[in-house]
Design a protein around this motif. Structure first.
Motif, PDB file in Angstrom:
ATOM      1  N   HIS A 246       0.771  -1.285  -0.005  1.00 48.18           N
ATOM      2  CA  HIS A 246       0.184  -0.047  -0.037  1.00 48.18           C
ATOM      3  C   HIS A 246       0.860   1.302   0.054  1.00 48.18           C
ATOM      4  N   ALA A 247       2.152   0.966   0.071  1.00 46.53           N
ATOM      5  CA  ALA A 247       3.109   2.411   0.042  1.00 46.53           C
ATOM      6  C   ALA A 247       3.170   3.221  -1.238  1.00 46.53           C
ATOM      7  N   ARG A 248       3.030   4.384  -1.070  1.00 50.24           N
ATOM      8  CA  ARG A 248       3.360   5.124  -2.259  1.00 50.24           C
ATOM      9  C   ARG A 248       4.846   5.145  -2.541  1.00 50.24           C
ATOM     10  N   LEU A 249       5.173   4.919  -3.949  1.00 52.81           N
ATOM     11  CA  LEU A 249       6.733   4.611  -4.347  1.00 52.81           C
ATOM     12  C   LEU A 249       6.808   6.008  -5.200  1.00 52.81           C
ATOM     13  N   VAL A 250       7.703   6.853  -4.760  1.00 50.47           N
ATOM     14  CA  VAL A 250       8.035   7.786  -5.516  1.00 50.47           C
ATOM     15  C   VAL A 250       9.448   7.982  -6.103  1.00 50.47           C
ATOM     16  N   ARG A 251       9.431   8.380  -7.463  1.00 57.40           N
ATOM     17  CA  ARG A 251      10.920   8.700  -7.877  1.00 57.40           C
ATOM     18  C   ARG A 251      11.269  10.090  -7.914  1.00 57.40           C
ATOM     19  N   LEU A 252      12.543  10.180  -7.386  1.00 57.13           N
ATOM     20  CA  LEU A 252      13.426  11.467  -7.388  1.00 57.13           C
ATOM     21  C   LEU A 252      14.207  11.573  -8.431  1.00 57.13           C
ATOM     22  N   PRO A 253      13.600  12.295  -9.441  1.00 56.52           N
ATOM     23  CA  PRO A 253      14.652  12.616 -10.470  1.00 56.52           C
ATOM     24  C   PRO A 253      15.877  13.482 -10.251  1.00 56.52           C
ATOM     25  N   GLY A 254      17.018  13.050 -10.690  1.00 52.75           N
ATOM     26  CA  GLY A 254      18.227  14.118 -10.382  1.00 52.75           C
ATOM     27  C   GLY A 254      18.686  13.795  -8.779  1.00 52.75           C
ATOM     28  N   CYS A 255      18.096  13.126  -8.256  1.00 53.63           N
ATOM     29  CA  CYS A 255      18.597  13.150  -6.661  1.00 53.63           C
ATOM     30  C   CYS A 255      19.340  11.983  -6.626  1.00 53.63           C
ATOM     31  N   GLY A 256      20.208  12.033  -5.568  1.00 52.24           N
ATOM     32  CA  GLY A 256      21.159  11.101  -4.845  1.00 52.24           C
ATOM     33  C   GLY A 256      20.756  10.305  -3.574  1.00 52.24           C
ATOM     34  N   HIS A 257      21.698   9.756  -2.695  1.00 52.35           N
ATOM     35  CA  HIS A 257      21.431   9.035  -1.374  1.00 52.35           C
ATOM     36  C   HIS A 257      20.594  10.013  -0.577  1.00 52.35           C
ATOM     37  N   VAL A 258      21.377  11.258  -0.414  1.00 52.62           N
ATOM     38  CA  VAL A 258      20.543  11.991   0.531  1.00 52.62           C
ATOM     39  C   VAL A 258      19.993  13.149  -0.292  1.00 52.62           C
ATOM     40  N   PRO A 259      18.729  13.347  -0.574  1.00 52.05           N
ATOM     41  CA  PRO A 259      18.059  13.999  -1.822  1.00 52.05           C
ATOM     42  C   PRO A 259      17.689  15.490  -1.457  1.00 52.05           C
ATOM     43  N   MET A 260      17.720  15.604  -0.033  1.00 53.82           N
ATOM     44  CA  MET A 260      17.299  16.776   0.500  1.00 53.82           C
ATOM     45  C   MET A 260      17.904  18.120  -0.057  1.00 53.82           C
ATOM     46  N   ASN A 261      19.343  18.021  -0.482  1.00 57.48           N
ATOM     47  CA  ASN A 261      19.940  19.052  -0.936  1.00 57.48           C
ATOM     48  C   ASN A 261      20.074  19.027  -2.541  1.00 57.48           C
ATOM     49  N   ASP A 262      19.897  17.859  -3.194  1.00 57.03           N
ATOM     50  CA  ASP A 262      19.670  17.826  -4.447  1.00 57.03           C
ATOM     51  C   ASP A 262      18.392  18.787  -4.973  1.00 57.03           C
ATOM     52  N   ASP A 263      17.245  18.504  -4.420  1.00 56.35           N
ATOM     53  CA  ASP A 263      15.923  19.320  -4.706  1.00 56.35           C
ATOM     54  C   ASP A 263      15.189  19.212  -3.500  1.00 56.35           C
ATOM     55  N   PRO A 264      15.421  20.250  -2.975  1.00 56.37           N
ATOM     56  CA  PRO A 264      14.810  20.607  -1.499  1.00 56.37           C
ATOM     57  C   PRO A 264      13.196  20.926  -1.957  1.00 56.37           C
ATOM     58  N   ALA A 265      12.882  21.533  -3.028  1.00 55.07           N
ATOM     59  CA  ALA A 265      11.236  21.693  -3.207  1.00 55.07           C
ATOM     60  C   ALA A 265      10.612  20.340  -3.319  1.00 55.07           C
ATOM     61  N   LEU A 266      11.184  19.530  -4.301  1.00 55.14           N
ATOM     62  CA  LEU A 266      10.760  18.351  -4.538  1.00 55.14           C
ATOM     63  C   LEU A 266      10.383  17.280  -2.963  1.00 55.14           C
ATOM     64  N   VAL A 267      11.554  17.344  -2.396  1.00 57.86           N
ATOM     65  CA  VAL A 267      11.500  16.367  -1.255  1.00 57.86           C
ATOM     66  C   VAL A 267      10.619  16.875  -0.308  1.00 57.86           C
ATOM     67  N   ALA A 268      10.568  18.081  -0.022  1.00 58.20           N
ATOM     68  CA  ALA A 268       9.847  18.751   0.919  1.00 58.20           C
ATOM     69  C   ALA A 268       8.211  18.479   0.378  1.00 58.20           C
ATOM     70  N   ARG A 269       7.830  18.616  -0.738  1.00 58.76           N
ATOM     71  CA  ARG A 269       6.572  18.171  -1.256  1.00 58.76           C
ATOM     72  C   ARG A 269       6.297  16.763  -1.051  1.00 58.76           C
ATOM     73  N   VAL A 270       7.066  15.839  -1.352  1.00 58.57           N
ATOM     74  CA  VAL A 270       6.690  14.411  -0.964  1.00 58.57           C
ATOM     75  C   VAL A 270       6.666  14.317   0.290  1.00 58.57           C
ATOM     76  N   ILE A 271       7.392  14.986   1.545  1.00 60.14           N
ATOM     77  CA  ILE A 271       7.339  14.750   2.607  1.00 60.14           C
ATOM     78  C   ILE A 271       5.706  15.289   3.271  1.00 60.14           C
ATOM     79  N   LEU A 272       5.652  16.371   2.781  1.00 60.19           N
ATOM     80  CA  LEU A 272       4.256  17.062   3.142  1.00 60.19           C
ATOM     81  C   LEU A 272       3.159  16.333   2.515  1.00 60.19           C
ATOM     82  N   ASP A 273       3.110  15.909   1.441  1.00 53.79           N
ATOM     83  CA  ASP A 273       1.953  14.983   0.827  1.00 53.79           C
ATOM     84  C   ASP A 273       1.924  13.612   1.508  1.00 53.79           C
TER      85      ASP A 273
END
Length: 276
Positions: A246-273
């Motif tokens: 039942h988990a939502r699986l999300v791909r983070l384009p252009g991101c590495g293992h620690v994605p928060m610095n690679d695309d902060p807006a995308l990662v924050a949106r994924v967490i808030l959603d």
């Protein structure tokens, strides 16, 4: 602002006192952020301000990492103990089943907290525990290599390397897809955090036999994976989806293992959603 809290955790030879450093900011439903092995809570800095517009954000230095002292004698760095420590931390901070997001080791801990129904929702970014034996050996070898380099490099050399994009790439390209975006001060701080983490060896040793094999029923789960993760390869996300259907699986384009610095807006949106 940074703060510390101390609390008692049961141990085989009597209660042990654990002290945890954390930062708390924002308003809304509480959201706890858990970093990966060898890192510190500042790994979340690129997304904290965005998250704090909708959540009360509590970024934690896990025991033995960052500014948090190691666990007292008699307490192991295994999953049951760490879960007990985090549960006691929630009580000490008056957090009633917060949302939780974690990266790498923190992602595994977040899923374990979800499995035990200690949290309202889980967002796991490249969580540990979905590896094959060969993938685990590879990841541990890389981590040990990074730790060795961080401990051998003199601080002036780290500072000098951090001042150029090429130097930041040399120091952090294993965990970031876009290492040049990391600030020099952040690179210096996280290299020092890796070198001085008192819990690193014990936590890595405890992880040698860990594989996450359980579903996490009854609460929202998001598993997100950086498409350019070089430490825990993205196919592990497919395994996570099979184990947690039942988990939502999300791909983070252009991101590495620690994605928060690679695309902060995308990662924050994924967490808030994921925490709605």
């Amino acid at each position: 602002m940074s703060a510390t809290v101390s609390f008692q955790v049961p141990a085989p030879h009597g209660p042990g006192e654990v002290t945890v450093s954390y930062a708390r900011v924002g308003r809304g439903e509480p959201l706890v952020l858990l970093h990966g092995i060898g890192h510190h809570r500042q790994a979340w800095d690129p997304v904290v301000d965005i998250l704090a517009t909708e959540r009360e954000v509590i970024a934690v230095d896990l025991p033995g990492f960052g500014a948090s002292p190691g666990l007292p004698e008699g307490l192991a760095y295994d999953l049951p103990t760490t879960n007990a420590v985090l549960g006691a931390l929630f009580e000490a901070l008056d957090l009633d089943r917060p949302h939780v997001a974690g990266n790498s080791l923190g992602g595994l801990l977040a899923l374990e907290l979800g499995r035990e129904k200690r949290v309202r929702s889980v967002t796991a970014l490249s969580p540990a525990g979905f590896w094959s034996p060969a993938e685990r050996r590879y990841a541990f070898t890389v981590l040990l290599g990074m730790r060795g380099i961080a401990r051998r490099l003199p601080p002036p050399v780290v500072t000098g390397l951090s001042r150029t994009a090429a130097g930041r790439t040399a120091l952090t390209s294993t965990i970031y897809a876009r290492p040049a975006r990391r600030s020099p001060a952040a690179v210096v701080a996280e290299t020092r955090a890796l070198a001085t983490a008192t819990g690193f060896t014990a936590a890595l040793r405890a992880g040698a036999s860990v594989r996450f094999t359980d579903a996490v029923p009854g609460l929202p789960v998001t598993v997100a994976w950086g498409a350019r993760d070089r430490l825990l390869v993205p196919r592990q996300g497919v395994r996570a989806k099979r184990l947690i259907p039942h988990a939502r699986l999300v791909r983070l384009p252009g991101c590495g293992h620690v994605p928060m610095n690679d695309d902060p807006a995308l990662v924050a949106r994924v967490i808030l959603d994921g925490s709605r």
